[in-house]
Design a protein around this motif. Structure first.
Motif, short mmCIF file in Angstrom:
data_model
loop_
_atom_site.label_atom_id
_atom_site.label_comp_id
_atom_site.label_asym_id
_atom_site.label_seq_id
_atom_site.Cartn_x
_atom_site.Cartn_y
_atom_site.Cartn_z
N TYR A 113 0.84 -1.21 0.00
CA TYR A 113 0.00 0.00 0.00
C TYR A 113 0.87 1.25 0.00
CZ TYR A 113 -3.02 3.66 2.04
OH TYR A 113 -3.70 4.82 2.30
N PHE A 114 1.89 1.28 0.84
CA PHE A 114 2.78 2.45 0.91
C PHE A 114 3.59 2.58 -0.39
CE2 PHE A 114 1.99 2.52 5.52
CZ PHE A 114 1.92 3.87 5.72
N ARG A 115 4.04 1.46 -0.93
CA ARG A 115 4.79 1.53 -2.20
C ARG A 115 3.93 2.16 -3.29
NH1 ARG A 115 9.61 -0.94 -2.02
NH2 ARG A 115 9.94 -2.61 -0.48
N ASN A 116 2.69 1.75 -3.38
CA ASN A 116 1.79 2.27 -4.40
C ASN A 116 1.52 3.76 -4.16
OD1 ASN A 116 1.55 -0.17 -5.75
ND2 ASN A 116 -0.12 -0.88 -4.44
N ARG A 117 1.40 4.16 -2.90
CA ARG A 117 1.12 5.56 -2.58
C ARG A 117 2.30 6.46 -2.93
NH1 ARG A 117 -4.09 7.40 -1.63
NH2 ARG A 117 -5.28 5.67 -0.74
N VAL A 118 3.50 5.92 -2.77
CA VAL A 118 4.70 6.69 -3.15
C VAL A 118 4.68 6.96 -4.64
CG1 VAL A 118 7.21 6.65 -3.36
CG2 VAL A 118 6.11 5.87 -1.25
N ARG A 119 4.29 5.93 -5.41
CA ARG A 119 4.26 6.08 -6.86
C ARG A 119 3.07 6.94 -7.31
NH1 ARG A 119 5.92 0.53 -6.55
NH2 ARG A 119 3.77 -0.19 -6.67
#
Length: 509
Positions: free
Chosen positions: A503-509
């Motif tokens: 979830y955090f990886r996707n939010r960074v992108r």
């Protein structure tokens, strides 16, 4: 620890000030603030008499000789030595009303104290104000300087993480002392008090600086307008009751406003991380009205010390699902945010950053028991699948953990880092914060049972489950918001839950 001994009181072994340090620090308080003492050159000779103590080799150990020299310590069998000490320094009767003059002396900071504080602040990069901070500082200074004795003022300064609220607060303390105003810096949490005391202690002895920093629970019995100004940092952390068992006083906000002619509250409502936190603007305004005080409000809304400015803070709020914002990713935001799949790799990277200037640390959500508090060899934050094990912040240094040698090897918690800034922060997000199908799910039961932040929530859950769930959700989200905004240049995270990591990886992108 310097000037500290461990002894049995209040039902257990506790760290407390050495008796010689206590007596000497009381004398320093009079020398720094009692006008009769410093203007009439009244000599104070402190000592400590422990009439029930028979122990040897601890209180007068060489480690404490600096304070024992300034304030000799006498034990049960030393009554003759005490008698000689008194006879040496008190040779005649009090023909010039010395005790009366001290007891009735005007309370004003001495010029020596003011000059020493000013010299320590100059060139200390920890307290240099920039841009809006300087504007807010002058705004508050003008309000205090123009205050009249019969008209209280309450000043609200609102600002998010990294806006320099604490920097302004310490500058206000020093400048107001320099202008002869009786002023103290106040926080509920002792971590900022202890860390800023250590930053300011230079040519001055620790006692003089410590006397300027107070807990928010110290104003229960204060007389109206005992202080010209009280500078309250982290005002969102104020409580209703005071004392070890939260059974003293009526309301800390009320007591602070009563004790001071001008009360300055630095506040960020989104950093309320404890069930007992009552610091809201609405609550402060209510008590200001009770005292018929003039309320002045200002906001630190830009020039964040975080490289990412308010864009990163808006992204954090959106990502933690505290509130919806337009910042759905970190593109075009100059802030170093990274997600790691291994806590060991996270620790390694933060250690590299820390080698630059000793201003980087790893912190975590309070989801692991503090086993090392009872057994110094035990590990606390244990993540078996990665072979990772670390201890919580140094037990003996507690709230001053952040500036202690060796603290990079420990993991800090919310209680030892709130109100303080780092360059880079590593955050271990525990199982109390998970994401399921894109929705943040907070879990009170994954929080460490004895964390004082949630004490009483499980009892509340039995009576009013919806209210308890809402309070727990706020505390857990605000805790991670606070932890993830300690780093002014960057934040690196590791999530114990894989779906949350993605979830955090996707939010960074």
């Amino acid at each position: 620890m310097d000037g500290v001994v461990k002894t049995y009181f209040q039902g257990g072994l506790h760290n407390t000030s050495h008796p010689s340090y206590q007596a000497w620090s009381y004398a320093k308080l009079l020398q720094d603030f009692n006008k009769s003492v410093y203007e009439d050159d009244i000599q104070l000779k402190p000592c400590a008499y422990l009439h029930n103590f028979t122990g040897e080799n601890v209180l007068d150990h060489d480690f404490y000789k600096e304070y024992v020299h300034k304030a000799p310590v006498f034990k049960q069998r030393d009554h003759r030595k005490l008698r000689s000490f008194i006879k040496k320094h008190v040779k005649y009767g009090d023909h010039s009303d010395i005790l009366y003059r001290i007891d009735n002396g005007e309370i004003r900071p001495s010029k020596m104290l003011a000059d020493s504080l000013e010299s320590m602040l100059e060139g200390n990069e920890e307290f240099v104000m920039i841009d809006e901070q300087k504007v807010a500082f002058e705004y508050v200074m003008n309000a205090v300087e123009s205050a009249e004795k019969d008209q209280k003022k309450v000043i609200l300064v609102e600002g998010g993480p990294g806006t320099g609220k604490s920097v302004i607060a310490v500058n206000l303390l020093v400048k107001l002392i320099g202008k002869g105003h009786v002023t103290s810096y106040v926080t509920k949490n002792s971590a900022p008090r202890q860390v800023y005391t250590s930053y300011l202690t230079g040519s001055m002895k620790r006692s003089s600086v410590e006397n300027l920093f107070r807990s928010s629970g110290q104003f229960i019995d204060a007389e109206p307008n005992d202080f010209d100004a009280l500078v309250v940092d982290e005002a969102h952390r104020l409580n209703e009751k005071s004392g070890l068992y939260s059974n003293q006083g009526e309301n800390q906000i009320k007591e602070i406003i009563n004790a001071s002619n001008v009360s300055v509250f630095f506040i960020d409502e989104d950093q309320r991380i404890h069930i007992n936190d009552i610091g809201r603007k609405e609550e402060i305004r209510k008590w200001a009205d009770e005292f018929d005080a003039e309320v002045i409000e200002t906001e630190l809304s830009s020039q964040f010390r975080c490289n990412g400015s308010d864009g990163y803070l808006a992204w954090i709020d959106h990502t933690l699902q505290i509130r919806d914002t337009a910042n759905t990713d970190l593109s075009d935001i100059d802030y170093d945010f990274q997600v790691y799949s291994s806590p060991n790799k996270l620790f390694e990277e933060i250690k590299k950053k820390n080698e630059i200037n000793d201003k980087s640390r790893v912190v975590a959500g309070y989801c692991w028991p503090w086993e090392s508090k009872k057994d110094s060899r035990a590990m606390d934050i244990v993540i078996p699948e990665h072979g990772f094990s670390k201890q919580w912040n140094l037990k003996d240094h507690g709230q001053k953990w952040l500036v202690q040698e060796g603290s990079m090897e420990q993991v800090g918690c919310i209680h030892t880092c709130q109100g303080l800034e780092l360059d880079y922060v590593g955050v271990i997000i525990g199982p109390d914060f998970k994401v399921r199908e894109g929705k943040v799910v907070t879990d009170l039961d994954e929080r460490y049972t004895y964390d004082s932040s949630i004490r009483g929530l499980k009892k509340m859950r039995k009576k009013d489950p919806d209210k308890a769930a809402a309070v727990a959700d706020r505390i857990i989200k605000n805790t991670y918001r606070t932890l993830m905004t300690r780093g002014m240049k960057g934040c690196y995270i590791y999530c114990t839950d894989k779906e949350t990591e993605e979830y955090f990886r996707n939010r960074v992108r």
